[in-house]
Design a protein around this motif. Sequence first.
Motif, PDB file in Angstrom:
ATOM      1  N   PRO A  19      51.984  87.134  40.370  1.00 36.40           N
ATOM      2  CA  PRO A  19      52.232  87.336  38.929  1.00 36.40           C
ATOM      3  C   PRO A  19      53.404  88.256  38.628  1.00 36.40           C
ATOM      4  O   PRO A  19      53.605  88.622  37.473  1.00 36.40           O
ATOM      5  CB  PRO A  19      50.911  87.955  38.459  1.00 36.40           C
ATOM      6  N   LYS A  41      48.036  83.435  37.524  1.00 42.44           N
ATOM      7  CA  LYS A  41      48.465  83.726  38.899  1.00 42.44           C
ATOM      8  C   LYS A  41      47.800  84.985  39.466  1.00 42.44           C
ATOM      9  O   LYS A  41      47.582  85.084  40.665  1.00 42.44           O
ATOM     10  CB  LYS A  41      49.990  83.896  38.939  1.00 42.44           C
ATOM     11  N   LEU A  85      60.400  71.633  48.442  1.00 48.07           N
ATOM     12  CA  LEU A  85      60.254  72.951  49.068  1.00 48.07           C
ATOM     13  C   LEU A  85      60.560  72.806  50.556  1.00 48.07           C
ATOM     14  O   LEU A  85      60.272  71.805  51.148  1.00 48.07           O
ATOM     15  CB  LEU A  85      58.843  73.500  48.903  1.00 48.07           C
ATOM     16  N   LYS A 110      62.775  78.037  37.904  1.00 45.94           N
ATOM     17  CA  LYS A 110      61.475  78.496  38.370  1.00 45.94           C
ATOM     18  C   LYS A 110      60.703  77.433  39.157  1.00 45.94           C
ATOM     19  O   LYS A 110      59.782  77.737  39.869  1.00 45.94           O
ATOM     20  CB  LYS A 110      60.639  78.929  37.168  1.00 45.94           C
ATOM     21  N   LYS A 111      61.093  76.188  38.961  1.00 43.30           N
ATOM     22  CA  LYS A 111      60.401  75.127  39.680  1.00 43.30           C
ATOM     23  C   LYS A 111      61.392  74.403  40.580  1.00 43.30           C
ATOM     24  O   LYS A 111      62.581  74.358  40.300  1.00 43.30           O
ATOM     25  CB  LYS A 111      59.816  74.117  38.692  1.00 43.30           C
ATOM     26  N   TYR A 112      60.876  73.816  41.615  1.00 47.98           N
ATOM     27  CA  TYR A 112      61.739  73.155  42.578  1.00 47.98           C
ATOM     28  C   TYR A 112      61.265  71.722  42.785  1.00 47.98           C
ATOM     29  O   TYR A 112      60.068  71.440  42.775  1.00 47.98           O
ATOM     30  CB  TYR A 112      61.722  73.907  43.906  1.00 47.98           C
ATOM     31  N   CYS A 134      54.283  82.690  44.026  1.00 49.16           N
ATOM     32  CA  CYS A 134      52.910  82.445  43.547  1.00 49.16           C
ATOM     33  C   CYS A 134      52.307  83.690  42.895  1.00 49.16           C
ATOM     34  O   CYS A 134      51.226  83.626  42.334  1.00 49.16           O
ATOM     35  CB  CYS A 134      52.002  82.037  44.713  1.00 49.16           C
ATOM     36  N   PRO A 184      54.972  78.056  35.718  1.00 39.30           N
ATOM     37  CA  PRO A 184      55.565  79.114  36.564  1.00 39.30           C
ATOM     38  C   PRO A 184      55.413  80.510  35.966  1.00 39.30           C
ATOM     39  O   PRO A 184      55.413  81.507  36.695  1.00 39.30           O
ATOM     40  CB  PRO A 184      57.041  78.713  36.642  1.00 39.30           C
ATOM     41  N   THR A 185      55.325  80.591  34.653  1.00 39.44           N
ATOM     42  CA  THR A 185      55.225  81.919  34.023  1.00 39.44           C
ATOM     43  C   THR A 185      53.795  82.242  33.573  1.00 39.44           C
ATOM     44  O   THR A 185      53.595  83.181  32.795  1.00 39.44           O
ATOM     45  CB  THR A 185      56.171  82.015  32.813  1.00 39.44           C
ATOM     46  N   LEU A 237      50.315  75.328  42.164  1.00 40.86           N
ATOM     47  CA  LEU A 237      50.826  76.699  42.032  1.00 40.86           C
ATOM     48  C   LEU A 237      52.120  76.772  41.220  1.00 40.86           C
ATOM     49  O   LEU A 237      52.726  77.838  41.101  1.00 40.86           O
ATOM     50  CB  LEU A 237      51.085  77.287  43.430  1.00 40.86           C
ATOM     51  N   SER A 238      52.539  75.622  40.687  1.00 45.78           N
ATOM     52  CA  SER A 238      53.790  75.545  39.913  1.00 45.78           C
ATOM     53  C   SER A 238      55.013  75.905  40.731  1.00 45.78           C
ATOM     54  O   SER A 238      56.037  76.330  40.186  1.00 45.78           O
ATOM     55  CB  SER A 238      53.736  76.448  38.672  1.00 45.78           C
ATOM     56  N   LEU A 239      54.923  75.761  42.027  1.00 46.62           N
ATOM     57  CA  LEU A 239      56.111  75.956  42.862  1.00 46.62           C
ATOM     58  C   LEU A 239      56.981  74.707  42.814  1.00 46.62           C
ATOM     59  O   LEU A 239      58.195  74.781  42.922  1.00 46.62           O
ATOM     60  CB  LEU A 239      55.708  76.233  44.317  1.00 46.62           C
ATOM     61  N   LEU A 240      56.319  73.566  42.656  1.00 46.23           N
ATOM     62  CA  LEU A 240      57.021  72.291  42.609  1.00 46.23           C
ATOM     63  C   LEU A 240      56.912  71.696  41.212  1.00 46.23           C
ATOM     64  O   LEU A 240      55.857  71.806  40.574  1.00 46.23           O
ATOM     65  CB  LEU A 240      56.378  71.302  43.585  1.00 46.23           C
ATOM     66  N   SER A 241      57.982  71.075  40.787  1.00 47.50           N
ATOM     67  CA  SER A 241      57.904  70.319  39.538  1.00 47.50           C
ATOM     68  C   SER A 241      57.220  68.982  39.843  1.00 47.50           C
ATOM     69  O   SER A 241      57.207  68.552  40.996  1.00 47.50           O
ATOM     70  CB  SER A 241      59.304  70.075  39.001  1.00 47.50           C
ATOM     71  N   TYR A 242      56.644  68.353  38.850  1.00 50.54           N
ATOM     72  CA  TYR A 242      56.037  67.032  39.066  1.00 50.54           C
ATOM     73  C   TYR A 242      56.446  66.089  37.952  1.00 50.54           C
ATOM     74  O   TYR A 242      56.947  66.525  36.905  1.00 50.54           O
ATOM     75  CB  TYR A 242      54.511  67.131  39.211  1.00 50.54           C
TER      76      TYR A 242
END
Lengths: 316, 376
Positions: free
Chosen positions: B215, A77, B376, B371-373, B213, A71-72, A52-57
């Motif tokens: 848009p 989404k 979490l 925008k990214k973490y 999550c 994220p964008t 979901l692009s909430l976390l970076s990897y």
Amino acid sequence: MAENVVKIENLVKRYGELIALDHLDLEIKAGEVFGLLGPNGSGKTTTINCLLSLLSYDKGSIEIFGKKMSPTAYDIKKDIGIIMQNVAVFEELTVQENIDYFCGLYITDKAKRKQYVDEAISFAGLEDFRKFFPKKLSGGLLRRLNIACGIAHKPRLIILDEPTVAVDPQSRNKILEGIEELNRNGATIIYTSHYMEEVEQICTRIAIMDKGRKIAEGTKEELKTMIKNTETITVALHELPEKVLDEISALSHIYSADYTDGTLTACCSGGRHNLIRILEILQKNDLHIGKVTTAQPTLNDVFLEITGKALRDKED
Amino acid sequence: MFFNEFKYNLLATIRNRSFIFWLILFPMVLGTLFKAAFSDVYANDIKFSAIPAAVVAQKDDEAFREVIKAVSTGEDPLLKVTYADKEEAEELLKNGKVYGILTKGESLTLSVGANGIEETILKSFADRYLTQEKLIKDTAEKDPSKIPALIEVMQEETNSLKKIRITDGECDPLITYFFNLLAMVAVCSSVTGLNIVSNNQADQSPLAARKGCSPTPKLISTLAVLGSCWVVSSGCTAFSVSFLAFVLKINFGSRLGLVYLSTMIGGIMGTSMGFMIGSLVRGSEGRRNAAAMLISVGGNFLSGLMIADIKPAIMEKAPIVNALNPSAVVCDSLYYLNLDRDYDRYIGKLITMLAMTVIFTAVGFIFTRRKKYATL
């Protein structure tokens, strides 16, 4: 062949020294109910958060609907519904307001939104609780509200991250039936859980995860063929002489036999009529036979055999 | 999407009990306590215009009678005089009907039952009379027509104790405490600002992660939530002004509209300050709340909410602290509104508040735009 809805390649996520996702590859096809099964800490939720692009990897790539996820990536989404492990609603808004709020993040047309909200309320069986605040709902109803908020906008891909944790059996069944209905209506589902029974019940394809790695993938039937065990037979007996146990152990297709606490447990690998052959030996030796059961292998057996440990802790 | 976010966040903020407590109930309670605590002073203030006193005339003294007549009549009399004999006067004093007994025999003596502002004024009057008694008598003998002018001078000197007016404003003598209270409400609006971060930073709450999550772009979402919090905080500060002005009858002077403007902008500034604090302080919600409370309460302390003498000391020793303290800026805007005939310093403080709002908001956005973490 169905198109890929999700494609994860070589995904690596580290938390300091800990490798949370270790070169993970996944492909999820349109129309599937895809199960991510694994014990707590195996990397299921991290996979979802990266997806979901909430976390970076740290490494790898993620595509959803054939497009790179970021994220964008709002166009991606808008077609995703997410039901998180922790209930994520406003405590100060009623059931209907919460669903309308989340639906409004995706749908701007008011009339369409009203219709969708009503349908989501009906789908989750929350008609009688429209004006209730979340604090007044039971755990099961709260989970159903969480689901209604996630699916109200009719997404093409629905991700459910352990949606039945701490839910009563009645609500759990309702939730599982709902997920099957969403799938029948055309949504692709990703379902994470450490409850193997749920995954077995609803998932068309399953990936088993452990320590951030995918250790097996396939339909439940395919997974079960990956292990030696095809059948486990148990027989309750008052006594079982050592020589009789040895005789049973020597049968072809019986790879393990054990007598503990008045129960004979025999694990079979292939073969036919294993139960009949065991019972014949017991009768021949004039042993009094009690309760007899036979069980097909479960996903827990698959997990146990592959990793050497159970999917869930005993207290689960 | 903006209006959906705005509408429901506004609703959620209004229904948030913690906000209602800090921004509405707490100021109401504190304002009422202030009013109750100062009620004696208010009562005394009303009586300043005519202090009840008994006069016992043991000797007929025309000059004294003229003086008493002069100070107990007219538009703004100093004394409300009751002529009585000694016993009656003592009874009046005992029953609290008068603050003192002026006994005129060979000389003028004063008997009081307690120590207070009224008693001090009576003593000042008696001292002044004794000092000028010879002058009054001489004037009465030589040119009685000059007595009224002489009494007027004497009365003016005594009146200086009664009321020291340093401004044209019609303000309440204890207004500074209520200015501080309004500043506190404005700065406490930071609690709403903290919530912006909690509900929009994916690593702060499940709700924020869930919103992440969707848009809806984060900028739009954050702006909508910030806007709704501004509405709530400015509304709450306006409510507090209304409560103080119309329920507790605190006299904010003739520029009440500008008092509303100052405190509402102060509320907006407080919200933005909370947004900035929330974006800068990492970790748990409790840690962010503690930081916001520390800054808010500390600011209120330095602006004189708890100890009135702190503010002048800060202004003298460390004026920069006063200039940068959001609570003091709100307070000062209200002071200047009541002290100054023109609006120069008041407008200066409004501009400072708006500038602080812009800076706090900008810092908040800068530190929440990731925008990214990693976790979490």
